[in-house]
Design a protein around this motif. Structure first.
Motif, PDB file in Angstrom:
ATOM      1  N   ARG A  56      18.242  30.005  32.431  1.00 33.10           N
ATOM      2  CA  ARG A  56      18.211  28.963  33.460  1.00 33.10           C
ATOM      3  C   ARG A  56      18.961  27.780  32.878  1.00 33.10           C
ATOM      4  N   PHE A  57      19.748  27.122  33.693  1.00 35.04           N
ATOM      5  CA  PHE A  57      20.465  25.948  33.201  1.00 35.04           C
ATOM      6  C   PHE A  57      20.890  25.095  34.380  1.00 35.04           C
ATOM      7  N   THR A  58      21.441  23.928  34.043  1.00 33.17           N
ATOM      8  CA  THR A  58      22.007  23.065  35.082  1.00 33.17           C
ATOM      9  C   THR A  58      23.517  23.200  35.014  1.00 33.17           C
ATOM     10  N   LEU A  59      24.103  23.532  36.138  1.00 31.50           N
ATOM     11  CA  LEU A  59      25.561  23.640  36.208  1.00 31.50           C
ATOM     12  C   LEU A  59      26.119  22.254  36.508  1.00 31.50           C
ATOM     13  N   ALA A  60      26.953  21.759  35.599  1.00 34.04           N
ATOM     14  CA  ALA A  60      27.559  20.436  35.786  1.00 34.04           C
ATOM     15  C   ALA A  60      29.050  20.625  35.987  1.00 34.04           C
ATOM     16  N   ALA A  61      29.538  20.232  37.155  1.00 33.25           N
ATOM     17  CA  ALA A  61      30.962  20.396  37.461  1.00 33.25           C
ATOM     18  C   ALA A  61      31.350  19.402  38.547  1.00 33.25           C
ATOM     19  N   ALA A  62      32.555  18.872  38.453  1.00 39.85           N
ATOM     20  CA  ALA A  62      33.099  17.963  39.471  1.00 39.85           C
ATOM     21  C   ALA A  62      32.130  16.817  39.780  1.00 39.85           C
ATOM     22  N   GLY A  63      31.465  16.320  38.761  1.00 41.24           N
ATOM     23  CA  GLY A  63      30.562  15.183  38.940  1.00 41.24           C
ATOM     24  C   GLY A  63      29.242  15.533  39.609  1.00 41.24           C
ATOM     25  N   GLU A  64      28.979  16.826  39.816  1.00 45.43           N
ATOM     26  CA  GLU A  64      27.720  17.243  40.456  1.00 45.43           C
ATOM     27  C   GLU A  64      26.881  18.058  39.477  1.00 45.43           C
ATOM     28  N   GLU A  65      25.587  18.125  39.755  1.00 43.92           N
ATOM     29  CA  GLU A  65      24.695  18.966  38.936  1.00 43.92           C
ATOM     30  C   GLU A  65      23.822  19.820  39.850  1.00 43.92           C
ATOM     31  N   HIS A  66      23.734  21.115  39.553  1.00 45.57           N
ATOM     32  CA  HIS A  66      22.936  22.022  40.388  1.00 45.57           C
ATOM     33  C   HIS A  66      22.209  23.025  39.496  1.00 45.57           C
ATOM     34  N   PRO A  67      20.959  23.358  39.829  1.00 49.65           N
ATOM     35  CA  PRO A  67      20.223  24.313  39.002  1.00 49.65           C
ATOM     36  C   PRO A  67      20.700  25.749  39.215  1.00 49.65           C
ATOM     37  N   VAL A  68      20.703  26.524  38.121  1.00 51.64           N
ATOM     38  CA  VAL A  68      21.048  27.949  38.188  1.00 51.64           C
ATOM     39  C   VAL A  68      19.947  28.724  37.475  1.00 51.64           C
ATOM     40  N   ALA A  69      19.494  29.816  38.077  1.00 55.81           N
ATOM     41  CA  ALA A  69      18.556  30.739  37.418  1.00 55.81           C
ATOM     42  C   ALA A  69      19.172  32.126  37.519  1.00 55.81           C
ATOM     43  N   LEU A  70      19.683  32.623  36.397  1.00 50.86           N
ATOM     44  CA  LEU A  70      20.381  33.920  36.431  1.00 50.86           C
ATOM     45  C   LEU A  70      19.379  35.068  36.547  1.00 50.86           C
ATOM     46  N   ARG A  71      19.835  36.162  37.130  1.00 51.14           N
ATOM     47  CA  ARG A  71      19.009  37.381  37.201  1.00 51.14           C
ATOM     48  C   ARG A  71      19.434  38.410  36.173  1.00 51.14           C
ATOM     49  N   VAL A  72      20.564  38.172  35.513  1.00 53.60           N
ATOM     50  CA  VAL A  72      21.029  39.092  34.467  1.00 53.60           C
ATOM     51  C   VAL A  72      20.441  38.642  33.132  1.00 53.60           C
ATOM     52  N   VAL A  73      20.282  39.607  32.215  1.00 53.36           N
ATOM     53  CA  VAL A  73      19.496  39.365  30.996  1.00 53.36           C
ATOM     54  C   VAL A  73      20.374  38.964  29.805  1.00 53.36           C
ATOM     55  N   GLY A  74      19.921  37.941  29.074  1.00 55.58           N
ATOM     56  CA  GLY A  74      20.563  37.564  27.816  1.00 55.58           C
ATOM     57  C   GLY A  74      21.257  36.217  27.904  1.00 55.58           C
ATOM     58  N   GLU A  75      21.131  35.447  26.821  1.00 53.70           N
ATOM     59  CA  GLU A  75      21.730  34.115  26.845  1.00 53.70           C
ATOM     60  C   GLU A  75      23.258  34.173  26.895  1.00 53.70           C
ATOM     61  N   HIS A  76      23.835  35.292  26.393  1.00 53.01           N
ATOM     62  CA  HIS A  76      25.291  35.421  26.444  1.00 53.01           C
ATOM     63  C   HIS A  76      25.821  35.365  27.882  1.00 53.01           C
ATOM     64  N   GLN A  77      24.945  35.612  28.836  1.00 50.92           N
ATOM     65  CA  GLN A  77      25.388  35.573  30.233  1.00 50.92           C
ATOM     66  C   GLN A  77      25.661  34.151  30.711  1.00 50.92           C
TER      67      GLN A  77
END
Ligand SMILES: Nc1ncnc2c1ncn2[C@@H]1O[C@H](COP(=O)(O)OP(=O)(O)OP(=O)(O)O)[C@@H](O)[C@H]1O
Ligand SMILES: [Mg+2]
Length: 472
Positions: free
Chosen positions: A266-287
Protein backbone atom coordinates in the motif's frame (compact mmCIF):
# COMPACT_ATOMS: atom_id res chain seq x y z
CA UNK A 1 -6.48 -8.79 -36.21
CA UNK A 2 -7.68 -6.37 -38.86
CA UNK A 3 -8.98 -8.21 -41.94
CA UNK A 4 -6.44 -8.68 -44.76
CA UNK A 5 -6.54 -10.48 -48.09
CA UNK A 6 -3.77 -12.97 -48.76
CA UNK A 7 -2.47 -10.62 -51.46
CA UNK A 8 -2.12 -7.91 -48.80
CA UNK A 9 -0.33 -10.42 -46.58
CA UNK A 10 2.04 -11.29 -49.46
CA UNK A 11 2.70 -7.58 -50.07
CA UNK A 12 3.52 -6.91 -46.43
CA UNK A 13 5.93 -9.84 -46.15
CA UNK A 14 7.42 -9.64 -49.65
CA UNK A 15 6.33 -13.24 -50.40
CA UNK A 16 4.79 -15.06 -53.36
CA UNK A 17 1.14 -16.06 -53.19
CA UNK A 18 0.47 -19.55 -54.58
CA UNK A 19 -2.59 -21.77 -54.82
CA UNK A 20 -5.15 -19.01 -55.41
CA UNK A 21 -5.79 -15.99 -57.60
CA UNK A 22 -5.35 -12.45 -56.31
CA UNK A 23 -6.63 -11.04 -54.04
CA UNK A 24 -7.12 -14.49 -52.48
CA UNK A 25 -9.31 -15.19 -49.47
CA UNK A 26 -9.50 -12.75 -46.58
CA UNK A 27 -8.01 -13.50 -43.18
CA UNK A 28 -10.79 -12.63 -40.75
CA UNK A 29 -9.48 -14.41 -37.66
CA UNK A 30 -6.08 -14.40 -35.99
CA UNK A 31 -2.53 -15.43 -36.87
CA UNK A 32 -1.32 -18.64 -35.26
CA UNK A 33 1.71 -20.94 -35.33
CA UNK A 34 -0.08 -23.86 -33.68
CA UNK A 35 -2.24 -25.89 -36.05
CA UNK A 36 -4.20 -27.22 -33.04
CA UNK A 37 -5.27 -23.66 -32.20
CA UNK A 38 -6.43 -22.76 -35.73
CA UNK A 39 -10.01 -21.48 -36.00
CA UNK A 40 -11.96 -20.71 -39.19
CA UNK A 41 -10.66 -17.55 -40.89
CA UNK A 42 -7.15 -17.74 -39.39
CA UNK A 43 -3.77 -17.38 -41.05
CA UNK A 44 -1.37 -20.23 -40.20
CA UNK A 45 2.35 -19.46 -40.09
CA UNK A 46 4.46 -22.59 -40.55
CA UNK A 47 7.66 -22.42 -38.52
CA UNK A 48 10.27 -25.17 -38.27
CA UNK A 49 10.89 -25.57 -34.52
CA UNK A 50 13.34 -27.79 -32.67
CA UNK A 51 10.94 -30.71 -32.36
CA UNK A 52 8.24 -30.17 -34.97
CA UNK A 53 8.03 -28.48 -38.34
CA UNK A 54 4.86 -26.45 -38.89
CA UNK A 55 5.00 -27.32 -42.59
CA UNK A 56 3.94 -30.86 -41.68
CA UNK A 57 0.65 -29.45 -40.39
CA UNK A 58 -0.52 -27.38 -43.36
CA UNK A 59 -3.28 -29.87 -44.16
CA UNK A 60 -4.37 -29.95 -40.52
CA UNK A 61 -4.49 -26.14 -40.48
CA UNK A 62 -6.57 -26.18 -43.66
CA UNK A 63 -8.95 -28.74 -42.19
CA UNK A 64 -9.38 -26.54 -39.10
CA UNK A 65 -10.42 -23.62 -41.28
CA UNK A 66 -7.23 -21.65 -41.96
CA UNK A 67 -7.74 -19.54 -45.10
CA UNK A 68 -4.06 -19.54 -45.92
CA UNK A 69 -0.54 -20.12 -44.70
CA UNK A 70 2.83 -18.43 -44.67
CA UNK A 71 5.73 -20.84 -45.07
CA UNK A 72 8.88 -21.74 -46.96
CA UNK A 73 7.03 -24.11 -49.28
CA UNK A 74 3.57 -24.35 -50.76
CA UNK A 75 1.14 -27.16 -50.16
CA UNK A 76 -1.92 -28.10 -52.21
CA UNK A 77 -3.97 -28.11 -49.00
CA UNK A 78 -4.44 -24.34 -48.88
CA UNK A 79 -3.21 -21.08 -50.44
CA UNK A 80 0.32 -20.25 -49.29
CA UNK A 81 2.45 -17.13 -49.16
CA UNK A 82 5.94 -18.49 -49.76
CA UNK A 83 8.82 -16.70 -48.03
CA UNK A 84 12.44 -17.61 -47.19
CA UNK A 85 12.00 -17.08 -43.43
CA UNK A 86 8.50 -17.36 -41.88
CA UNK A 87 9.55 -15.81 -38.52
CA UNK A 88 10.98 -12.78 -40.29
CA UNK A 89 7.80 -12.65 -42.40
CA UNK A 90 5.71 -12.64 -39.23
CA UNK A 91 7.64 -9.57 -38.07
CA UNK A 92 7.15 -7.86 -41.41
CA UNK A 93 3.44 -8.59 -41.40
CA UNK A 94 3.11 -7.17 -37.89
CA UNK A 95 5.14 -4.11 -38.90
CA UNK A 96 2.92 -3.45 -41.93
CA UNK A 97 -0.30 -3.90 -39.99
CA UNK A 98 1.04 -1.82 -37.09
CA UNK A 99 1.81 1.14 -39.37
CA UNK A 100 -1.79 1.15 -40.56
CA UNK A 101 -3.07 1.03 -36.99
CA UNK A 102 -0.85 3.88 -35.84
CA UNK A 103 -2.41 5.99 -38.59
CA UNK A 104 -5.75 5.05 -37.05
CA UNK A 105 -4.73 6.40 -33.63
CA UNK A 106 -3.26 3.36 -31.84
CA UNK A 107 -0.82 4.21 -29.02
CA UNK A 108 1.98 1.65 -28.49
CA UNK A 109 3.78 1.24 -25.17
CA UNK A 110 6.88 -0.95 -24.83
CA UNK A 111 8.30 -2.38 -21.59
CA UNK A 112 11.76 -3.79 -21.02
CA UNK A 113 14.06 -4.53 -18.07
CA UNK A 114 15.79 -7.51 -16.49
CA UNK A 115 12.97 -8.41 -14.07
CA UNK A 116 9.28 -7.57 -13.91
CA UNK A 117 8.39 -7.03 -17.58
CA UNK A 118 5.41 -9.37 -17.54
CA UNK A 119 4.28 -8.19 -14.09
CA UNK A 120 4.40 -4.54 -15.22
CA UNK A 121 2.76 -5.31 -18.55
CA UNK A 122 -0.08 -7.03 -16.68
CA UNK A 123 -0.54 -4.01 -14.40
CA UNK A 124 -0.32 -1.48 -17.23
CA UNK A 125 -2.71 -3.46 -19.44
CA UNK A 126 -5.34 -3.43 -16.71
CA UNK A 127 -4.77 0.27 -15.93
CA UNK A 128 -5.09 1.35 -19.57
CA UNK A 129 -8.21 -0.78 -19.99
CA UNK A 130 -9.86 1.83 -17.73
CA UNK A 131 -9.22 4.41 -20.46
CA UNK A 132 -9.92 2.42 -23.63
CA UNK A 133 -9.72 -0.92 -25.46
CA UNK A 134 -6.29 -2.39 -24.71
CA UNK A 135 -4.28 -5.33 -26.04
CA UNK A 136 -1.92 -6.80 -23.41
CA UNK A 137 -2.16 -10.60 -23.38
CA UNK A 138 -1.24 -12.57 -20.24
CA UNK A 139 2.08 -14.41 -20.38
CA UNK A 140 5.50 -13.43 -21.63
CA UNK A 141 5.25 -12.72 -25.37
CA UNK A 142 8.48 -10.77 -25.62
CA UNK A 143 10.49 -12.21 -28.52
CA UNK A 144 10.57 -12.30 -32.32
CA UNK A 145 7.48 -14.52 -32.38
CA UNK A 146 5.50 -13.41 -29.33
CA UNK A 147 5.77 -9.69 -29.99
CA UNK A 148 4.48 -9.79 -33.60
CA UNK A 149 1.65 -12.11 -32.53
CA UNK A 150 0.69 -9.58 -29.84
CA UNK A 151 0.77 -6.75 -32.37
CA UNK A 152 -1.39 -8.76 -34.76
CA UNK A 153 -3.97 -9.46 -32.08
CA UNK A 154 -4.94 -5.77 -32.05
CA UNK A 155 -7.83 -4.66 -34.27
CA UNK A 156 -9.37 -1.40 -35.50
CA UNK A 157 -10.98 -0.80 -32.12
CA UNK A 158 -7.74 -1.13 -30.12
CA UNK A 159 -6.56 2.13 -28.57
CA UNK A 160 -3.60 0.95 -26.49
CA UNK A 161 -1.09 -1.78 -27.37
CA UNK A 162 1.21 -2.89 -24.52
CA UNK A 163 4.29 -4.80 -25.64
CA UNK A 164 6.80 -6.73 -23.54
CA UNK A 165 10.28 -6.60 -25.04
CA UNK A 166 12.98 -9.09 -24.05
CA UNK A 167 16.62 -9.25 -25.10
CA UNK A 168 19.20 -11.99 -25.14
CA UNK A 169 21.75 -9.86 -26.93
CA UNK A 170 22.60 -6.51 -28.49
CA UNK A 171 20.23 -5.39 -31.23
CA UNK A 172 17.28 -7.57 -30.16
CA UNK A 173 15.19 -4.75 -28.72
CA UNK A 174 16.01 -2.46 -31.63
CA UNK A 175 14.66 -5.20 -33.92
CA UNK A 176 11.46 -5.53 -31.89
CA UNK A 177 11.05 -1.74 -32.03
CA UNK A 178 11.30 -1.92 -35.82
CA UNK A 179 8.29 -4.26 -35.80
CA UNK A 180 6.17 -1.95 -33.65
CA UNK A 181 7.70 1.42 -32.88
CA UNK A 182 6.54 2.41 -29.39
CA UNK A 183 5.73 6.00 -28.46
CA UNK A 184 6.02 5.27 -24.75
CA UNK A 185 9.01 3.20 -23.58
CA UNK A 186 9.38 1.87 -20.03
CA UNK A 187 12.71 0.61 -18.66
CA UNK A 188 12.36 -1.14 -15.31
CA UNK A 189 15.80 -2.19 -14.14
CA UNK A 190 19.18 -3.53 -15.21
CA UNK A 191 19.98 -6.71 -13.29
CA UNK A 192 21.79 -9.89 -14.03
CA UNK A 193 19.24 -11.88 -16.06
CA UNK A 194 21.11 -13.35 -19.06
CA UNK A 195 24.39 -11.89 -17.76
CA UNK A 196 26.11 -14.88 -19.35
CA UNK A 197 25.09 -13.75 -22.83
CA UNK A 198 25.70 -10.03 -22.29
CA UNK A 199 29.00 -10.26 -20.43
CA UNK A 200 28.45 -7.30 -18.10
CA UNK A 201 25.68 -5.16 -16.59
CA UNK A 202 26.86 -2.36 -18.90
CA UNK A 203 26.18 -4.66 -21.85
CA UNK A 204 22.67 -5.27 -20.51
CA UNK A 205 22.11 -1.52 -20.06
CA UNK A 206 23.30 -0.87 -23.60
CA UNK A 207 20.79 -3.42 -24.95
CA UNK A 208 17.81 -2.35 -22.80
CA UNK A 209 18.44 1.28 -23.74
CA UNK A 210 17.72 0.48 -27.38
CA UNK A 211 14.08 0.96 -26.40
CA UNK A 212 14.51 4.62 -25.46
CA UNK A 213 16.65 5.22 -28.54
CA UNK A 214 13.75 4.07 -30.71
CA UNK A 215 11.26 6.54 -29.20
CA UNK A 216 10.15 9.52 -31.31
CA UNK A 217 10.54 13.15 -30.26
CA UNK A 218 6.93 13.42 -29.16
CA UNK A 219 7.15 10.19 -27.12
CA UNK A 220 7.89 9.52 -23.46
CA UNK A 221 10.67 7.47 -21.86
CA UNK A 222 9.54 6.22 -18.45
CA UNK A 223 12.71 5.58 -16.48
CA UNK A 224 13.16 4.05 -13.03
CA UNK A 225 15.02 6.73 -11.09
CA UNK A 226 15.94 4.21 -8.37
CA UNK A 227 18.20 2.29 -10.77
CA UNK A 228 21.23 4.38 -11.77
CA UNK A 229 21.82 2.37 -14.94
CA UNK A 230 18.24 3.06 -16.04
CA UNK A 231 18.36 6.74 -15.14
CA UNK A 232 21.63 6.87 -17.07
CA UNK A 233 19.67 6.13 -20.26
CA UNK A 234 18.05 9.61 -20.24
CA UNK A 235 20.62 11.16 -22.63
CA UNK A 236 20.02 8.34 -25.13
CA UNK A 237 16.49 9.44 -26.06
CA UNK A 238 14.90 12.26 -28.03
CA UNK A 239 11.68 11.69 -26.13
CA UNK A 240 10.53 13.48 -22.98
CA UNK A 241 11.79 11.70 -19.85
CA UNK A 242 9.42 10.86 -17.00
CA UNK A 243 11.10 9.39 -13.92
CA UNK A 244 9.48 7.00 -11.45
CA UNK A 245 10.60 5.65 -8.11
CA UNK A 246 11.03 6.32 -4.43
CA UNK A 247 13.85 8.81 -5.08
CA UNK A 248 12.88 12.28 -3.85
CA UNK A 249 13.21 13.92 -7.26
CA UNK A 250 11.21 11.35 -9.26
CA UNK A 251 8.23 12.67 -11.24
CA UNK A 252 6.02 9.73 -10.21
CA UNK A 253 6.67 8.59 -6.65
CA UNK A 254 5.50 6.13 -4.04
CA UNK A 255 5.45 7.53 -0.52
CA UNK A 256 4.54 5.89 2.79
CA UNK A 257 5.01 2.37 1.43
CA UNK A 258 3.75 -0.41 3.70
CA UNK A 259 2.73 -4.05 3.36
CA UNK A 260 -0.53 -5.65 4.46
CA UNK A 261 -0.57 -9.10 6.08
CA UNK A 262 -0.63 -10.73 2.64
CA UNK A 263 2.64 -8.94 1.68
CA UNK A 264 0.71 -6.70 -0.71
CA UNK A 265 1.95 -3.12 -0.89
CA UNK A 266 0.00 0.00 0.00
CA UNK A 267 1.37 3.43 -0.76
CA UNK A 268 0.50 6.96 -1.78
CA UNK A 269 0.97 7.70 -5.45
CA UNK A 270 2.39 11.20 -5.86
CA UNK A 271 2.34 12.58 -9.39
CA UNK A 272 1.58 15.89 -11.13
CA UNK A 273 1.13 17.62 -7.78
CA UNK A 274 -1.57 15.16 -6.66
CA UNK A 275 -1.59 12.35 -4.11
CA UNK A 276 -3.83 9.27 -4.24
CA UNK A 277 -3.87 6.05 -2.20
CA UNK A 278 -2.99 2.73 -3.87
CA UNK A 279 -3.52 -0.77 -2.44
CA UNK A 280 -2.03 -3.39 -4.74
CA UNK A 281 -3.51 -6.88 -5.08
CA UNK A 282 -0.28 -8.42 -6.36
CA UNK A 283 2.18 -9.83 -3.82
CA UNK A 284 5.61 -8.46 -2.88
CA UNK A 285 7.18 -5.09 -2.29
CA UNK A 286 8.99 -5.33 -5.63
CA UNK A 287 5.61 -4.69 -7.22
CA UNK A 288 5.79 -1.06 -6.03
CA UNK A 289 8.49 -0.34 -8.61
CA UNK A 290 6.47 -2.15 -11.28
CA UNK A 291 3.32 -0.23 -10.32
CA UNK A 292 5.16 3.10 -10.50
CA UNK A 293 6.50 2.24 -13.95
CA UNK A 294 3.00 1.28 -15.07
CA UNK A 295 1.68 4.52 -13.55
CA UNK A 296 4.27 6.59 -15.43
CA UNK A 297 3.31 4.94 -18.72
CA UNK A 298 -0.42 5.38 -18.09
CA UNK A 299 0.09 9.07 -17.23
CA UNK A 300 2.10 9.44 -20.45
CA UNK A 301 -0.89 7.91 -22.25
CA UNK A 302 -3.09 10.67 -20.88
CA UNK A 303 -4.74 9.13 -17.82
CA UNK A 304 -5.24 11.16 -14.64
CA UNK A 305 -3.35 10.28 -11.43
CA UNK A 306 -6.67 9.54 -9.69
CA UNK A 307 -7.72 7.05 -12.38
CA UNK A 308 -4.27 5.45 -12.40
CA UNK A 309 -4.34 4.96 -8.62
CA UNK A 310 -7.84 3.46 -8.71
CA UNK A 311 -6.97 1.15 -11.61
CA UNK A 312 -3.72 -0.04 -10.00
CA UNK A 313 -5.68 -0.90 -6.86
CA UNK A 314 -8.11 -2.99 -8.91
CA UNK A 315 -5.47 -4.85 -10.96
CA UNK A 316 -5.30 -8.59 -10.30
CA UNK A 317 -2.43 -11.06 -10.87
CA UNK A 318 -2.77 -12.25 -14.46
CA UNK A 319 0.16 -14.41 -15.53
CA UNK A 320 0.85 -17.75 -13.86
CA UNK A 321 3.61 -18.83 -11.48
CA UNK A 322 4.56 -15.33 -10.33
CA UNK A 323 4.07 -15.11 -6.57
CA UNK A 324 0.92 -17.24 -6.72
CA UNK A 325 -0.14 -17.64 -3.10
CA UNK A 326 -2.40 -20.61 -2.36
CA UNK A 327 -3.39 -22.12 0.95
CA UNK A 328 -3.95 -25.85 1.38
CA UNK A 329 -6.86 -27.04 3.48
CA UNK A 330 -4.38 -28.17 6.16
CA UNK A 331 -3.10 -24.60 6.62
CA UNK A 332 0.14 -24.89 4.64
CA UNK A 333 0.61 -21.96 2.23
CA UNK A 334 2.43 -22.51 -1.05
CA UNK A 335 3.94 -19.53 -2.89
CA UNK A 336 4.62 -20.52 -6.49
CA UNK A 337 7.12 -18.05 -7.95
CA UNK A 338 8.78 -20.63 -10.17
CA UNK A 339 8.35 -18.86 -13.50
CA UNK A 340 11.96 -17.74 -13.59
CA UNK A 341 14.80 -16.63 -11.34
CA UNK A 342 17.83 -14.41 -11.23
CA UNK A 343 19.58 -12.91 -8.20
CA UNK A 344 17.33 -9.83 -8.08
CA UNK A 345 14.06 -11.73 -8.44
CA UNK A 346 15.23 -14.33 -5.88
CA UNK A 347 15.83 -11.53 -3.36
CA UNK A 348 12.49 -9.91 -4.20
CA UNK A 349 10.74 -13.23 -3.56
CA UNK A 350 12.62 -13.83 -0.28
CA UNK A 351 11.61 -10.34 0.87
CA UNK A 352 7.98 -11.11 0.03
CA UNK A 353 8.22 -14.42 1.93
CA UNK A 354 9.54 -12.52 4.96
CA UNK A 355 6.43 -10.31 4.79
CA UNK A 356 3.94 -13.19 4.96
CA UNK A 357 2.72 -14.25 8.40
CA UNK A 358 3.94 -17.81 9.06
CA UNK A 359 4.73 -20.32 11.77
CA UNK A 360 7.81 -21.31 9.74
CA UNK A 361 9.13 -19.95 6.47
CA UNK A 362 10.63 -22.45 4.05
CA UNK A 363 12.47 -21.42 0.88
CA UNK A 364 12.75 -24.14 -1.75
CA UNK A 365 15.24 -22.74 -4.22
CA UNK A 366 16.55 -24.20 -7.45
CA UNK A 367 19.27 -22.99 -9.78
CA UNK A 368 19.44 -19.64 -11.51
CA UNK A 369 20.31 -20.20 -15.17
CA UNK A 370 22.35 -18.19 -17.66
CA UNK A 371 24.50 -16.32 -15.13
CA UNK A 372 27.80 -17.09 -16.83
CA UNK A 373 31.13 -17.33 -15.02
CA UNK A 374 29.92 -15.86 -11.73
CA UNK A 375 27.13 -18.44 -11.28
CA UNK A 376 28.76 -20.37 -8.40
CA UNK A 377 29.45 -17.24 -6.34
CA UNK A 378 25.94 -15.89 -7.02
CA UNK A 379 24.31 -19.08 -5.74
CA UNK A 380 26.42 -19.01 -2.60
CA UNK A 381 25.59 -15.35 -2.00
CA UNK A 382 21.92 -16.18 -2.40
CA UNK A 383 22.22 -18.88 0.29
CA UNK A 384 23.68 -16.31 2.68
CA UNK A 385 20.98 -13.77 1.78
CA UNK A 386 18.26 -16.35 2.35
CA UNK A 387 19.61 -16.84 5.88
CA UNK A 388 19.74 -13.06 6.41
CA UNK A 389 16.10 -12.77 5.28
CA UNK A 390 15.10 -14.90 8.26
CA UNK A 391 13.98 -18.06 6.44
CA UNK A 392 13.70 -21.02 8.85
CA UNK A 393 14.52 -23.82 6.40
CA UNK A 394 16.36 -23.62 3.07
CA UNK A 395 15.95 -26.48 0.61
CA UNK A 396 18.33 -26.26 -2.36
CA UNK A 397 17.14 -28.40 -5.27
CA UNK A 398 19.38 -29.83 -7.98
CA UNK A 399 23.13 -29.76 -8.72
CA UNK A 400 23.13 -26.13 -9.93
CA UNK A 401 21.76 -25.08 -6.54
CA UNK A 402 24.45 -26.75 -4.40
CA UNK A 403 26.02 -23.33 -3.80
CA UNK A 404 22.80 -22.11 -2.15
CA UNK A 405 23.05 -24.82 0.52
CA UNK A 406 26.77 -24.11 0.94
CA UNK A 407 26.14 -20.38 1.36
CA UNK A 408 23.41 -21.02 3.91
CA UNK A 409 25.69 -23.37 5.85
CA UNK A 410 28.50 -20.80 5.73
CA UNK A 411 26.07 -18.28 7.20
CA UNK A 412 25.46 -20.56 10.17
CA UNK A 413 22.62 -22.88 9.21
CA UNK A 414 23.20 -26.50 10.19
CA UNK A 415 23.62 -28.62 7.05
CA UNK A 416 21.03 -31.35 6.63
CA UNK A 417 18.72 -29.66 9.15
CA UNK A 418 18.21 -25.97 8.49
CA UNK A 419 19.91 -25.99 5.11
CA UNK A 420 19.21 -29.10 3.08
CA UNK A 421 20.40 -30.10 -0.36
CA UNK A 422 18.26 -32.49 -2.41
CA UNK A 423 19.21 -33.72 -5.88
CA UNK A 424 15.87 -33.25 -7.61
CA UNK A 425 12.20 -32.31 -7.50
CA UNK A 426 11.07 -35.78 -6.38
CA UNK A 427 13.45 -35.74 -3.43
CA UNK A 428 12.26 -32.22 -2.57
CA UNK A 429 8.65 -33.40 -2.60
CA UNK A 430 9.45 -36.30 -0.26
CA UNK A 431 11.36 -34.09 2.13
CA UNK A 432 8.58 -31.52 2.23
CA UNK A 433 5.87 -34.16 2.65
CA UNK A 434 7.63 -35.25 5.83
CA UNK A 435 8.35 -31.71 7.02
CA UNK A 436 5.32 -29.53 6.33
CA UNK A 437 3.09 -28.50 9.21
CA UNK A 438 0.02 -26.23 9.44
CA UNK A 439 1.06 -22.58 9.42
CA UNK A 440 4.15 -23.15 7.27
CA UNK A 441 4.67 -20.95 4.22
CA UNK A 442 6.73 -22.51 1.41
CA UNK A 443 8.25 -20.39 -1.34
CA UNK A 444 9.22 -22.24 -4.52
CA UNK A 445 11.52 -20.53 -6.96
CA UNK A 446 14.06 -21.39 -9.65
CA UNK A 447 14.81 -20.67 -13.26
CA UNK A 448 12.18 -22.07 -15.53
CA UNK A 449 14.28 -24.86 -16.97
CA UNK A 450 14.29 -26.62 -13.58
CA UNK A 451 10.52 -27.19 -13.66
CA UNK A 452 9.89 -26.37 -9.99
CA UNK A 453 6.42 -25.00 -10.79
CA UNK A 454 5.46 -28.68 -10.95
CA UNK A 455 6.72 -29.14 -7.40
CA UNK A 456 4.39 -26.34 -6.30
CA UNK A 457 1.52 -28.05 -8.06
CA UNK A 458 2.47 -31.40 -6.51
CA UNK A 459 2.46 -29.82 -3.06
CA UNK A 460 -0.94 -28.27 -3.58
CA UNK A 461 -2.34 -31.56 -4.88
CA UNK A 462 -0.82 -33.41 -1.93
CA UNK A 463 -2.84 -31.71 0.81
CA UNK A 464 -3.48 -34.37 3.46
CA UNK A 465 -7.26 -34.51 2.90
CA UNK A 466 -6.58 -35.08 -0.80
CA UNK A 467 -8.26 -31.90 -2.02
CA UNK A 468 -6.47 -29.15 -3.91
CA UNK A 469 -6.00 -25.84 -2.10
CA UNK A 470 -8.02 -22.69 -2.75
CA UNK A 471 -6.74 -19.21 -3.45
CA UNK A 472 -5.72 -17.32 -0.31
N1 LIG B 1 10.75 -5.13 -10.18
C1 LIG B 1 11.21 -6.33 -9.85
N2 LIG B 1 12.40 -6.48 -9.24
C2 LIG B 1 12.87 -7.70 -8.89
N3 LIG B 1 12.21 -8.84 -9.12
C3 LIG B 1 11.01 -8.75 -9.73
C4 LIG B 1 10.45 -7.51 -10.12
N4 LIG B 1 9.24 -7.75 -10.70
C5 LIG B 1 9.07 -9.08 -10.70
N5 LIG B 1 10.12 -9.69 -10.11
C6 LIG B 1 10.37 -11.14 -9.91
O1 LIG B 1 10.75 -11.66 -11.18
C7 LIG B 1 9.98 -12.81 -11.50
C8 LIG B 1 9.59 -12.74 -12.93
O2 LIG B 1 8.69 -11.66 -13.11
P1 LIG B 1 8.18 -11.31 -14.55
O3 LIG B 1 7.69 -12.54 -15.20
O4 LIG B 1 7.27 -10.15 -14.42
O5 LIG B 1 9.57 -10.85 -15.23
P2 LIG B 1 9.99 -10.79 -16.75
O6 LIG B 1 10.94 -9.64 -16.84
O7 LIG B 1 8.79 -10.73 -17.61
O8 LIG B 1 10.76 -12.15 -16.98
P3 LIG B 1 11.16 -12.85 -18.41
O9 LIG B 1 12.47 -12.20 -18.80
O10 LIG B 1 11.29 -14.29 -18.07
O11 LIG B 1 10.07 -12.56 -19.38
C9 LIG B 1 8.79 -12.81 -10.57
O12 LIG B 1 8.51 -14.10 -10.20
C10 LIG B 1 9.22 -11.96 -9.40
O13 LIG B 1 9.73 -12.78 -8.39
MG1 LIG C 1 8.20 -11.94 -19.14
Amino acid sequence: MIALTLTEVADHVGGTLTGTCAPGPTVTGTVTLDSRAVAPGDLFVAVAGERVDGHDFLAAAAAAGAVGAVGTRADGALPCVVVPDPVEALGRLAAGVHRRQVDGGLLTLGITGSSGKTSTKDLLGQVLAFAGPTVSPPGSYNNDIGLPLTVLSADEGTRFLVLEMGARGAGHIARLCDVARPEVGVVLNVGSAHLGEFGSPEGIAAAKGELVEALPEGGTAVLNADDPRVLGMAPRTRARVLTTGRAAGADVRAVDVGLDDGARARFTLAAAGEEHPVALRVVGEHQVANALSAAGAALAAGMTPADVAAALSAAEPRSRWRMEVERRPDGVTVVNDAYNANPESMRAALAALAGLPAARRIAVLGGMGELGAGAGAEHERLGRDAVASGVDLIVAVGPDAVGIADGAAAAGRSPGKESVYVPDRVAARELLAAQLRPGDVVLIKASRAYGLELLAEDLLAAAPDGTAGGAA
